[in-house]
Design an enzyme around this catalytic site. Sequence first.
Site, mmCIF file in Angstrom:
data_model
loop_
_atom_site.group_PDB
_atom_site.id
_atom_site.type_symbol
_atom_site.label_atom_id
_atom_site.label_comp_id
_atom_site.label_asym_id
_atom_site.label_seq_id
_atom_site.Cartn_x
_atom_site.Cartn_y
_atom_site.Cartn_z
ATOM 1 N N TYR A 1 0.850 -1.189 0.000
ATOM 2 C CA TYR A 1 0.000 0.000 0.000
ATOM 3 C C TYR A 1 0.890 1.245 0.000
ATOM 4 O O TYR A 1 1.708 1.440 0.897
ATOM 5 C CB TYR A 1 -0.918 0.030 1.216
ATOM 6 C CG TYR A 1 -2.024 -1.006 1.216
ATOM 7 C CD1 TYR A 1 -2.233 -1.852 0.131
ATOM 8 C CD2 TYR A 1 -2.872 -1.147 2.312
ATOM 9 C CE1 TYR A 1 -3.244 -2.790 0.141
ATOM 10 C CE2 TYR A 1 -3.895 -2.082 2.328
ATOM 11 C CZ TYR A 1 -4.073 -2.903 1.239
ATOM 12 O OH TYR A 1 -5.082 -3.841 1.245
ATOM 13 N N LYS B 1 -23.134 8.198 -3.884
ATOM 14 C CA LYS B 1 -22.554 9.426 -4.449
ATOM 15 C C LYS B 1 -22.554 9.441 -5.976
ATOM 16 O O LYS B 1 -22.444 10.505 -6.581
ATOM 17 C CB LYS B 1 -21.125 9.622 -3.937
ATOM 18 C CG LYS B 1 -20.116 8.613 -4.465
ATOM 19 C CD LYS B 1 -18.685 8.940 -4.039
ATOM 20 C CE LYS B 1 -18.494 8.755 -2.562
ATOM 21 N NZ LYS B 1 -17.076 8.943 -2.168
ATOM 22 N N LEU C 1 -21.844 2.232 -3.115
ATOM 23 C CA LEU C 1 -22.990 2.057 -2.231
ATOM 24 C C LEU C 1 -23.221 3.241 -1.299
ATOM 25 O O LEU C 1 -24.206 3.252 -0.545
ATOM 26 C CB LEU C 1 -22.826 0.768 -1.416
ATOM 27 C CG LEU C 1 -23.083 -0.518 -2.208
ATOM 28 C CD1 LEU C 1 -22.567 -1.730 -1.453
ATOM 29 C CD2 LEU C 1 -24.566 -0.676 -2.516
ATOM 30 N N GLY D 1 -17.156 2.321 -2.937
ATOM 31 C CA GLY D 1 -17.700 3.666 -2.764
ATOM 32 C C GLY D 1 -19.044 3.886 -3.426
ATOM 33 O O GLY D 1 -19.743 4.862 -3.122
ATOM 34 N N SER E 1 -13.669 -3.548 0.666
ATOM 35 C CA SER E 1 -14.618 -2.816 -0.186
ATOM 36 C C SER E 1 -16.071 -3.102 0.189
ATOM 37 O O SER E 1 -16.899 -3.426 -0.678
ATOM 38 C CB SER E 1 -14.388 -3.140 -1.672
ATOM 39 O OG SER E 1 -13.132 -2.686 -2.103
ATOM 40 N N PRO E 2 -16.426 -3.017 1.475
ATOM 41 C CA PRO E 2 -17.805 -3.334 1.885
ATOM 42 C C PRO E 2 -18.831 -2.340 1.368
ATOM 43 O O PRO E 2 -20.030 -2.622 1.404
ATOM 44 C CB PRO E 2 -17.723 -3.288 3.413
ATOM 45 C CG PRO E 2 -16.617 -2.327 3.704
ATOM 46 C CD PRO E 2 -15.609 -2.573 2.627
#
Length: 327
Positions: free
Chosen positions: A53, A217, A214, A212, A207-208
């Site tokens: 990362y 936006k 869900l 992004g 990534s629950p």
Amino acid sequence: MEQRHLGRTGLRVSRIGLGTLTWGRDTDEHDAAEQLKAFWEVGGTLVDTADVYGGGEAEYLLGRLVEGLVPRHDLVIATKAGSVADPYRRFNGSRGHLLAALDASLDRLGTDYVDLWQVHAFDPVTPLEETLQAVDLAVSTGRARYAGVSNFCGWQLAKAATWQLASPGVRTRLASTQMEYSLLQRGVEREVLPAALDLGVGLLPSSPLGRGVLTGKYRTGTPADSRGASEVLAPFVEPYLDDPARRIVDAVATAADGLATTTLQVALAWVRDRPGVVAPIVGARNAQQLTEALSVEALSLPDEICQALDDVSAPVHRYPDQDWSTL
């Protein structure tokens, strides 16, 4: 924040985890510090990172913040090793690479041990028993307290977890598997989740919030400051902007309106409380976004809402993934 056991082990973690995928790249030290402090103040403990990362910057940044901002013993630090920047070999599960990567992670994190060390992905060219020997060495030498895997499909997870339980000698039980899981991505329900439940391995969804999407936006377009507008992350978001995804997001928004809450909270509560799930890993751009996600602690979805969301997002399971004995 409620704490849950990680798989069939004695390790307890907060039921929401803090992700650091963008730390050191899109998230600077100031924003990272605000996120970590906000997370810790509400009882969050699980912080997830990886050696790749930010090219190592995420671990380095986390290490700088620990102790100076948050006591080390208050956190459950999880990191990963095995992904490599090699176009010809994306994953390296060899004993030599994994142990060297762990030592480098410990140096960047400024700690003698990590609470959870995860093999980042399955390496098809390294014997699985060699990869698992590295896991055993990491735990037996005290460099890792617990171990898990990430991005293993069903048979790979079942083979690895069974090997650790059945092989002679002192072996390290796999505590966790980290996989993408959300209302927009339910593929783990076919084989990974059943294997994890059967073998006592806790699921850590990445990534629950559907990368992004869900949060709602993207319902009226792509915001200029969103991941979908980022040159680096737009390809990551784009697969979840199709018509089936829109129908699911609309259903989540309808549920949120009825519960007087947000789409983000509904989507996160749904995955948090799925069978086998221990702690969804949430990555936020800033402390304000993270605080909204953390406020889901007080929300439990009614059974009727869960069933409606299950129905609208149900993946197609065909032979042999479904219970074919009923066909």
